[in-house]
Motif scaffolding. Structure first.
Motif, PDB file in Angstrom:
ATOM      1  N   ASP A 160       1.002  -1.134  -0.015  1.00 22.31           N
ATOM      2  CA  ASP A 160      -0.063  -0.117  -0.045  1.00 22.31           C
ATOM      3  C   ASP A 160       0.902   1.333  -0.210  1.00 22.31           C
ATOM      4  N   GLN A 162       2.375   4.369  -2.877  1.00 23.87           N
ATOM      5  CA  GLN A 162       2.267   4.821  -4.245  1.00 23.87           C
ATOM      6  C   GLN A 162       3.647   4.490  -4.791  1.00 23.87           C
ATOM      7  N   ALA A 201      -5.626  -7.257  -1.945  1.00 27.95           N
ATOM      8  CA  ALA A 201      -5.668  -5.977  -1.041  1.00 27.95           C
ATOM      9  C   ALA A 201      -4.323  -5.512  -1.239  1.00 27.95           C
ATOM     10  N   PHE A 202      -4.501  -3.924  -1.055  1.00 27.49           N
ATOM     11  CA  PHE A 202      -3.122  -3.241  -0.786  1.00 27.49           C
ATOM     12  C   PHE A 202      -2.881  -3.431   0.698  1.00 27.49           C
ATOM     13  N   ASN A 203      -1.554  -3.837   0.978  1.00 28.22           N
ATOM     14  CA  ASN A 203      -1.483  -4.358   2.255  1.00 28.22           C
ATOM     15  C   ASN A 203      -0.086  -4.114   2.661  1.00 28.22           C
TER      16      ASN A 203
ATOM     17  N   PHE B 156     -10.830  -8.516   3.301  1.00 34.43           N
ATOM     18  CA  PHE B 156     -10.620  -7.550   2.347  1.00 34.43           C
ATOM     19  C   PHE B 156     -11.759  -7.291   1.234  1.00 34.43           C
ATOM     20  N   ASP B 234      -8.244   0.419   5.843  1.00 34.27           N
ATOM     21  CA  ASP B 234      -6.930  -0.065   5.698  1.00 34.27           C
ATOM     22  C   ASP B 234      -6.697  -1.588   6.053  1.00 34.27           C
ATOM     23  N   GLY B 237     -10.285  -3.759   4.289  1.00 36.95           N
ATOM     24  CA  GLY B 237     -10.770  -3.541   2.891  1.00 36.95           C
ATOM     25  C   GLY B 237      -9.841  -4.244   1.715  1.00 36.95           C
ATOM     26  N   GLY B 238     -10.408  -4.265   0.659  1.00 32.45           N
ATOM     27  CA  GLY B 238      -9.870  -4.765  -0.433  1.00 32.45           C
ATOM     28  C   GLY B 238      -8.972  -3.617  -1.208  1.00 32.45           C
ATOM     29  N   THR B 239      -9.254  -4.006  -2.720  1.00 34.08           N
ATOM     30  CA  THR B 239      -8.400  -3.176  -3.324  1.00 34.08           C
ATOM     31  C   THR B 239      -9.368  -1.697  -4.053  1.00 34.08           C
TER      32      THR B 239
END
Lengths: 347, 290
Positions: A160, A162, A201-203, B156, B234, B237-239
């Protein structure tokens, strides 16, 4: 601006080194040994992100003698005149650093920074699943190409961040990670958007655990974290290991360096600490603890062989040439990237 | 005199820690971002860089539908969370209010018991409960597989975000509703029954209108924090689950764009204030009629 850091311990000021460091980025034994040697105290504050550290410094935090930022953050601190030049005469062990990690673009001639450790941003994977599904593990295609992603839908996380995610996409497209051409960024955005439906997900916070448990099979993340995930999986007796390798297209090398903040009140002690950390056995302790990359030649003899032989932590010369360090962006580019990122997050 | 003595500490507190920061925020939203984070100076630093005030940050917001879309999505999530909280909380609050007086304190204590452990730890617990290895996901995916359907991911997902939001904020809905329902005079319901109203009529004609103040304060206590929440999207949640709170947090802790973050915060505050104003205006005549 209105935030002031007050030293937290009522110890004699001259005896205390204020270190602003990453979480878990120095071993307790190392600290204890330094404290015994200098008859002083080391007080640590922690951050988990360069931007978090920069935000705190920008808000006026003061009193830190030493900070350990990544290259692009070092650059930003130098250019905003936050740092004190180092006195190399007080650092006899500086010769231990491998030449490849000196004289970097963010601090030519190492006027302000002394390399500490490095991390690579790469792909970590569940060895059993990748083998079973016949997937490649040495290319960014694994997280960007639908033909591979189809087999691991919902089992992939990406960072997550940029800069990190764009860097991976840029590398896969064959561009430099520091290219700020908007057209190339948009190309990278399209690549990311095509892959995104397959990602879970962004993780940036829990992928170590998810890999270890087996919920996630492929994760874009940091080499230290993959090292930890693998250790945890072994300790838990999982039927798989966590493998990690540097994608053949190249990757981000994040070199963390020790710098002196100009508001620190103990520069002499800080120099002593820097030189102490440049000694091979002290530097090696961190690598043995968290599996970080080590820019120190003298440390190699003290590093556990299974880490020293890991090509994802200590890449060969050819791979090293394909690694890039991130440069800081100017504010215009930051905003362009910000809009692209928001778009990525929303679509 | 005494009135002033009592009122001045909270007033001073609000001036110093709410009004002043809010004004600083307004000012920041009209400044240029500093090259290395923070804010560009207001007066000419003499190095040829930008300084002073600008509308650039607000213009950036309106330059693209993107940001408005995130606002809309956040309001939708907040509205959905509030509605679900209300539907779940109303019966609970009503049952507590109906239960024997000696049990009520214990029941209220049970409602607030989750606050005894840290909020992030409770969200992490949900990550385990919703994870693919947990019984819930296994059972569900077992059923889906038996029906020949694709397995789904609970963690997610937008659904997980909603579950997290509702779970964390539910007590904030139950408590004001309970405080309100507890005060209702049972005689009113008896009177309605005597006049021939059935249970349904008694609820919609008596209990519900009387409970509206509780409904409104509970809704505000849920809606507003959900709107600004960034930790739950955060973690759960998923994308596609970026909300306005995440966007604002990114400006300060991710991309060093304080002025844009300030502009976003101001717009969020204005949106919430106008919403609260509208709600107050809507609820007034009804409360009077009741």
């Amino acid at each position: 601006m209105w935030l002031v850091l007050f030293p937290t311990l009522p110890v004699l000021a001259a005896d205390t080194l204020y270190l602003y460091n990453w979480n878990n980025y120095i071993s307790d034994e190392t600290i204890a040994r330094f404290e015994a040697q200098c008859a002083c105290k080391v007080v640590q504050d922690y951050y988990s992100d360069n931007e978090e550290m920069l935000a705190k410094i920008a808000a006026g935090a003061s009193g830190y003698d030493l900070i350990v930022p990544t290259g692009n953050a070092v650059e930003s601190l130098i250019r905003s005149r936050q740092l004190r030049p180092i006195d190399k005469a007080r650092l006899p062990h500086l010769k231990n650093i491998k030449p490849a990690f000196l004289n970097t673009p963010f601090d030519p001639g190492n006027r302000y920074s002394v390399p500490y450790a490095y991390t690579l941003t790469l792909i970590g994977y569940n060895t059993a699943k990748v083998k079973e599904l016949g997937l490649p593990s040495d290319t960014w295609a694994l997280i960007f190409e639908p033909r591979y992603l189809r087999k691991i839908k919902g089992r992939v996380t990406v960072l997550d961040s940029q800069r990190e995610l764009m860097a991976a996409a840029m590398k896969y497209l064959g561009h430099s990670i520091n290219d700020t051409d908007e057209a190339k960024w948009k190309q990278a955005r399209d690549l990311i958007l095509r892959a995104k439906p397959y990602w879970a997900a962004f993780n940036a916070s829990s992928y170590i655990k998810e890999l270890t448990v087996g919920n996630i099979w492929v994760a874009h993340g940091y080499s230290n974290d993959m090292f930890q995930a693998d250790q945890d999986a072994r300790r838990a007796g999982r039927p798989f290991a966590i493998g990690y390798g540097i994608p053949e297209e190249g990757a981000v090398l994040a070199l963390d360096s020790m710098v002196l903040h100009k508001t620190g009140r103990h520069p002499a002690l800080a120099h002593r600490f820097m030189d102490f950390m440049l000694a091979g056995e002290n530097s090696a302790e961190l690598t043995n603890l968290i599996g970080s990359g080590n820019p120190n030649r003298a440390a190699m003899d003290h590093i556990r062989p299974e880490i020293a032989d890991n090509r994802a932590v200590f890449p060969d010369a050819a791979t090293l040439r394909r690694l890039e360090m991130m440069r800081d962006l100017d504010r215009r580019s930051r905003r362009v990237l910000n809009r692209i990122w928001t778009e990525i997050k929303l679509r | 005199m005494t009135k002033w003595a009592v009122l001045s500490p909270p007033t001073l507190f609000l001036l110093a820690f709410f009004l002043a920061p809010a004004l600083i925020m307004v000012l920041a939203s009209f400044q240029y971002p500093g090259e290395f984070g923070g804010l560009a100076p207001l007066t000419d630093p003499g190095d040829g860089k930008e300084f002073g005030l600008t509308l650039e940050n607000h213009a950036f917001f309106f330059s693209d539908w993107l940001f408005a879309e995130i606002f809309a999505r956040s309001f939708a999530v907040a509205a959905a969370s509030t509605l679900i909280c209300l539907l779940l909380a109303y019966p609970v609050a009503w049952l507590i209010a109906q239960s024997p007086r000696r049990h009520r304190d214990l029941l209220v204590l049970l409602v607030i018991l989750p606050f005894a452990s840290n909020f992030l730890i409770r969200v992490y617990a949900w990550m385990i409960l919703l994870g693919p290895q947990a019984a819930l996901a296994r059972t569900l995916n077992g059923v889906l597989a038996a029906l020949g359907l694709e397995p789904v991911s609970l963690l997610f997902s937008p659904c997980a975000v909603l579950v997290g939001m509702v779970y964390v904020h539910l007590p904030f809905m139950i408590l004001p509703l309970y405080t309100n329902l507890e005060k209702h005079d049972p005689v009113l319901l008896d009177a309605a029954q005597d006049l021939g109203a059935n249970a349904w009529r008694r609820f919609w004609g008596v209990t519900w209108p009387l409970s509206l103040p509780g409904v409104f304060s509970g809704s505000a206590l849920v809606f507003i924090p959900v709107l600004g929440m960034f930790a739950i999207p955060d973690l759960l949640g998923g994308t596609r689950d970026m909300l306005i709170g995440n966007l604002i947090k990114d400006q300060f802790l991710g991309v060093r764009d304080w002025p844009f973050g300030a502009a976003l915060s101001i717009m969020l505050t204005l949106a919430v204030l106008s919403l609260a104003g509208a709600a107050a205006w809507l609820s007034k005549p009804k409360a009077r009629a009741a």
